[in-house]
Write a protein that holds these residues in place. Structure first.
Motif, mmCIF file in Angstrom:
data_model
loop_
_atom_site.group_PDB
_atom_site.id
_atom_site.type_symbol
_atom_site.label_atom_id
_atom_site.label_comp_id
_atom_site.label_asym_id
_atom_site.label_seq_id
_atom_site.Cartn_x
_atom_site.Cartn_y
_atom_site.Cartn_z
ATOM 1 N N GLY A 44 0.797 -1.228 0.000
ATOM 2 C CA GLY A 44 0.000 0.000 0.000
ATOM 3 C C GLY A 44 0.824 1.269 0.000
ATOM 4 O O GLY A 44 0.304 2.354 -0.235
ATOM 5 N N GLU A 45 2.134 1.158 0.263
ATOM 6 C CA GLU A 45 3.017 2.318 0.158
ATOM 7 C C GLU A 45 3.799 2.293 -1.148
ATOM 8 O O GLU A 45 4.804 3.000 -1.293
ATOM 9 N N ALA A 46 3.364 1.445 -2.069
ATOM 10 C CA ALA A 46 3.956 1.331 -3.408
ATOM 11 C C ALA A 46 5.369 0.761 -3.386
ATOM 12 O O ALA A 46 6.114 0.902 -4.355
ATOM 13 N N ASN A 47 5.747 0.096 -2.279
ATOM 14 C CA ASN A 47 7.006 -0.655 -2.296
ATOM 15 C C ASN A 47 6.810 -1.897 -3.157
ATOM 16 O O ASN A 47 5.730 -2.485 -3.168
ATOM 17 N N ILE A 48 7.858 -2.307 -3.862
ATOM 18 C CA ILE A 48 7.745 -3.529 -4.672
ATOM 19 C C ILE A 48 8.804 -4.541 -4.246
ATOM 20 O O ILE A 48 9.908 -4.187 -3.843
ATOM 21 N N ASN A 49 8.424 -5.806 -4.362
ATOM 22 C CA ASN A 49 9.306 -6.928 -4.011
ATOM 23 C C ASN A 49 9.419 -7.853 -5.210
ATOM 24 O O ASN A 49 8.423 -8.409 -5.679
ATOM 25 N N LEU A 50 10.631 -7.990 -5.715
ATOM 26 C CA LEU A 50 10.896 -8.884 -6.845
ATOM 27 C C LEU A 50 11.847 -10.007 -6.445
ATOM 28 O O LEU A 50 12.366 -10.715 -7.302
ATOM 29 N N VAL A 51 12.115 -10.147 -5.151
ATOM 30 C CA VAL A 51 13.184 -11.061 -4.716
ATOM 31 C C VAL A 51 12.644 -12.355 -4.113
ATOM 32 O O VAL A 51 12.920 -13.444 -4.631
ATOM 33 N N ALA A 52 11.921 -12.277 -3.018
ATOM 34 C CA ALA A 52 11.481 -13.502 -2.357
ATOM 35 C C ALA A 52 10.333 -13.195 -1.409
ATOM 36 O O ALA A 52 10.249 -12.103 -0.843
ATOM 37 N N ALA A 53 9.426 -14.166 -1.252
ATOM 38 C CA ALA A 53 8.340 -14.052 -0.280
ATOM 39 C C ALA A 53 7.850 -15.437 0.080
ATOM 40 O O ALA A 53 7.714 -16.299 -0.795
ATOM 41 N N GLU A 54 7.608 -15.652 1.349
ATOM 42 C CA GLU A 54 7.039 -16.904 1.860
ATOM 43 C C GLU A 54 7.765 -18.131 1.310
ATOM 44 O O GLU A 54 7.136 -19.079 0.838
ATOM 45 N N GLY A 55 9.091 -18.090 1.370
ATOM 46 C CA GLY A 55 9.873 -19.249 0.942
ATOM 47 C C GLY A 55 10.008 -19.404 -0.565
ATOM 48 O O GLY A 55 10.686 -20.311 -1.043
ATOM 49 N N LYS A 56 9.350 -18.542 -1.318
ATOM 50 C CA LYS A 56 9.455 -18.624 -2.780
ATOM 51 C C LYS A 56 10.477 -17.621 -3.291
ATOM 52 O O LYS A 56 10.511 -16.480 -2.847
ATOM 53 N N ARG A 57 11.275 -18.061 -4.227
ATOM 54 C CA ARG A 57 12.286 -17.190 -4.817
ATOM 55 C C ARG A 57 11.785 -16.690 -6.175
ATOM 56 O O ARG A 57 11.277 -17.462 -6.982
ATOM 57 N N PHE A 58 11.944 -15.395 -6.424
ATOM 58 C CA PHE A 58 11.584 -14.785 -7.700
ATOM 59 C C PHE A 58 12.866 -14.383 -8.436
ATOM 60 O O PHE A 58 13.951 -14.456 -7.859
ATOM 61 N N PRO A 59 12.764 -13.954 -9.706
ATOM 62 C CA PRO A 59 13.999 -13.729 -10.477
ATOM 63 C C PRO A 59 14.973 -12.730 -9.859
ATOM 64 O O PRO A 59 16.180 -12.945 -9.885
ATOM 65 N N GLY A 60 14.477 -11.632 -9.303
ATOM 66 C CA GLY A 60 15.387 -10.643 -8.740
ATOM 67 C C GLY A 60 14.926 -9.230 -9.080
ATOM 68 O O GLY A 60 13.931 -9.034 -9.780
ATOM 69 N N SER A 61 15.680 -8.252 -8.597
ATOM 70 C CA SER A 61 15.212 -6.853 -8.625
ATOM 71 C C SER A 61 15.400 -6.149 -9.968
ATOM 72 O O SER A 61 14.908 -5.038 -10.151
ATOM 73 N N PHE A 62 16.148 -6.753 -10.897
ATOM 74 C CA PHE A 62 16.464 -6.089 -12.171
ATOM 75 C C PHE A 62 16.954 -4.658 -11.878
ATOM 76 O O PHE A 62 17.662 -4.452 -10.906
ATOM 77 N N GLY A 63 16.512 -3.692 -12.691
ATOM 78 C CA GLY A 63 16.959 -2.312 -12.471
ATOM 79 C C GLY A 63 16.030 -1.497 -11.598
ATOM 80 O O GLY A 63 16.174 -0.272 -11.487
ATOM 81 N N SER A 64 15.051 -2.161 -10.950
ATOM 82 C CA SER A 64 13.962 -1.440 -10.282
ATOM 83 C C SER A 64 14.450 -0.427 -9.253
ATOM 84 O O SER A 64 13.903 0.676 -9.158
#
Lengths: 242, 279
Positions: free
Chosen positions: A87-107
């Protein structure tokens, strides 16, 4: 009128880009790219820098040039998504709840340096739109001592469009896509947000926009996002001359 | 590792000869999938059972990293992302990360470029705007925030110089003088300039010296940076070489499906990596 969900999202993106002069599209973003190329059909002066353009790529200095352009303030609009967005417009591209995502790129850089960022994520669920992200790849806002040119302008999902309110640091539900209901948005959004008494429907594509999307826009998208183009417009995609 | 002052390009027989020269434990700077990747060497590294490699994504990693991670060649990665692009998540990377079997240093694209650019200039660090407030800053071992010495109350982030042991990529041409031509793929030049040694596979050998040609020279990386080259026709396959051949999307999709399980990944290795392939 019959149209694909992707076409509705693309025309909405085109409207959000508005009168920008230079829009950049990063990795794996076929719908933002479709919106940008649609807008270019109506405003040929719009400059589009497509990071992954396979032929005629706009960069001659390699992959750092996009970031150098943004660092200087030469990019008006950029797109970011997130495995989680809060809700504060923060973004997560890395990991959540034990799941791994590709990564932060240039964000973590582009969110600061592009003139404005359109947040885009098709999935609209409490799993994605959370109260607080588990990992901040890029913050939605920064304290005053941190130099920051830009930040979020809007959040577009498969169900709704939110506007970002910079002063309040909160989203405002701007419209719900045709067929949806404001109650359903509330139930599927993990963060709190503002809402007018009457929430309008997101305007769908016009017949003229659909003609462009299915003609020249589909062609340029198919060159760069072949899987996406096949899914939305089918195997018999139009050729450059139609 | 080679002496930076005495780089005379050597001409090796093939991709396997390059893989023999890249030692276990080396840190390797690698380009993204849309820039020519030395996939033939990646397959040769798997065949020679390379171990404990550190991969540095400039600025992201893709198929090559997923294969090396799945084959047990990798100890650690530093990258802004690992992705197969339209084919989705990189399955062996994802599995290793979720099992905690891989050290991952998360970065953001321009911080990697900036760290390499510092090395190009021979300086210990270089500043970059943005990024502050990201959890990347808290977790990264080599990033520091300082006050801008030219302006008070203005925090700014520093990227420590990144020095890969090895730069590894594929090029369209190499010439008799040991120069390679990469066209507009500037990140390849950045990796080459910043690394202690640089290995390049190429599609075709050009006679003479490309630096004598005003049209070709700007797309070249001079032999001063190049340790060794080796021929590898279609050596980027199933990835592409801009202007020559495109990414084999169907193959990458098939890889993504097979590599979803450990057994399927092993089958992929058996079929496409462990025995020589006609691309």
């Amino acid at each position: 009128m019959n149209y694909a969900k992707e076409e509705l999202l693309a025309v909405t993106i085109a409207r959000l880009i508005g009168d920008a002069r230079h829009v950049a599209v990063g990795a794996a973003s076929p719908i933002p790219a479709t919106g940008a190329f649609l807008l270019k059909q109506q405003n040929p002066a719009l400059r589009i820098s497509l990071l992954q353009k396979r032929s005629g790529n706009p960069f001659t200095e390699g992959s750092r040039e996009l970031f150098d352009l943004a660092g200087q303030g030469r990019i008006d609009v950029f797109f970011l998504g997130g495995a989680q967005i809060d809700g504060e417009a923060n973004i997560n591209l890395v990991a959540a709840e034990g799941k791994r995502f590709p990564g932060s790129f240039g964000s973590a850089f582009m969110y600061f340096t592009a003139g404005k960022t359109i947040l885009f994520r098709e999935e609209h669920s409490p799993r994605v739109l959370v109260k607080k992200v588990d990992y901040v790849s890029a913050p939605g806002w920064s304290p005053p001592e941190i130099e920051r040119r830009g930040g979020p302008a809007a959040l577009l999902t498969g169900k709704a469009l939110f506007a970002w309110q910079t002063e309040k640091r909160r989203f405002l539900l701007e419209s719900v896509h045709p067929g949806g209901k404001a109650d359903d948005i509330r139930a599927n959004t993990g963060f709190d947000y503002d809402m007018p008494a009457q929430v309008p429907a997101t305007p769908g594509p016009t017949p003229a926009e659909l003609r462009l999307l299915r003609g020249s826009v589909a062609h340029v998208i198919a060159e760069n996002y072949p899987e996406f183009a096949r899914r939305v417009w089918g195997e018999a995609r139009p050729t450059a001359t139609t | 590792m080679s002496d930076l002052r005495s780089n005379e390009t050597r001409f090796l027989e093939d991709a396997d000869a390059i893989a023999q020269e890249i030692p276990d434990g080396a840190s390797i700077g690698l380009p993204p999938d849309y820039s020519p990747v030395a996939m033939a060497v990646v397959r040769a590294l798997v065949r020679r059972k390379a171990r404990q490699l550190k991969l540095i994504g400039v600025p992201v990693l893709g198929l090559c990293a997923d294969i090396l991670i799945g084959a047990g060649c990798v100890r650690e990665i530093e990258t802004s992302a690992v992705t197969l692009g339209e084919a989705g998540l990189a399955p062996r990377f994802t599995a290793a990360a979720e099992k905690g079997a891989l050290r991952i240093i998360d970065a953001t694209c321009p911080m990697i470029h900036t760290g390499l650019q510092a090395t190009e200039k021979g300086v210990p660090f270089m500043p970059l705007r943005g990024v502050l407030g990201s959890d990347l800053v808290r977790h990264h071992p080599d990033w520091k925030t300082i006050d801008n010495p030219y302006s008070e109350g203005d925090p700014i982030l520093l990227a420590k110089a990144i020095v890969p042991d090895v730069a590894l990529f594929h090029a369209r041409w190499a010439d008799e003088a040991g120069n390679v031509w990469v066209g507009r793929r500037g990140e390849l030049a950045t990796i080459a300039h910043a690394s202690k040694s640089c290995y390049v596979t190429y599609e075709e050998r050009q006679a003479g010296d490309m630096l004598e040609d005003e049209i070709l020279a700007p797309g070249c990386i001079g032999s001063v940076y190049i340790s060794a080259v080796a021929p590898a026709p279609r050596g980027a396959w199933p990835l592409g070489v801009p202007g020559m051949y495109g990414i084999d999307d169907a193959h990458v999709q098939a890889y993504a499906r097979m590599a979803n399980t450990a057994a399927g990944f092993q089958q992929y290795l058996d079929e496409f990596v462990l025995k020589p392939v006609a691309a």
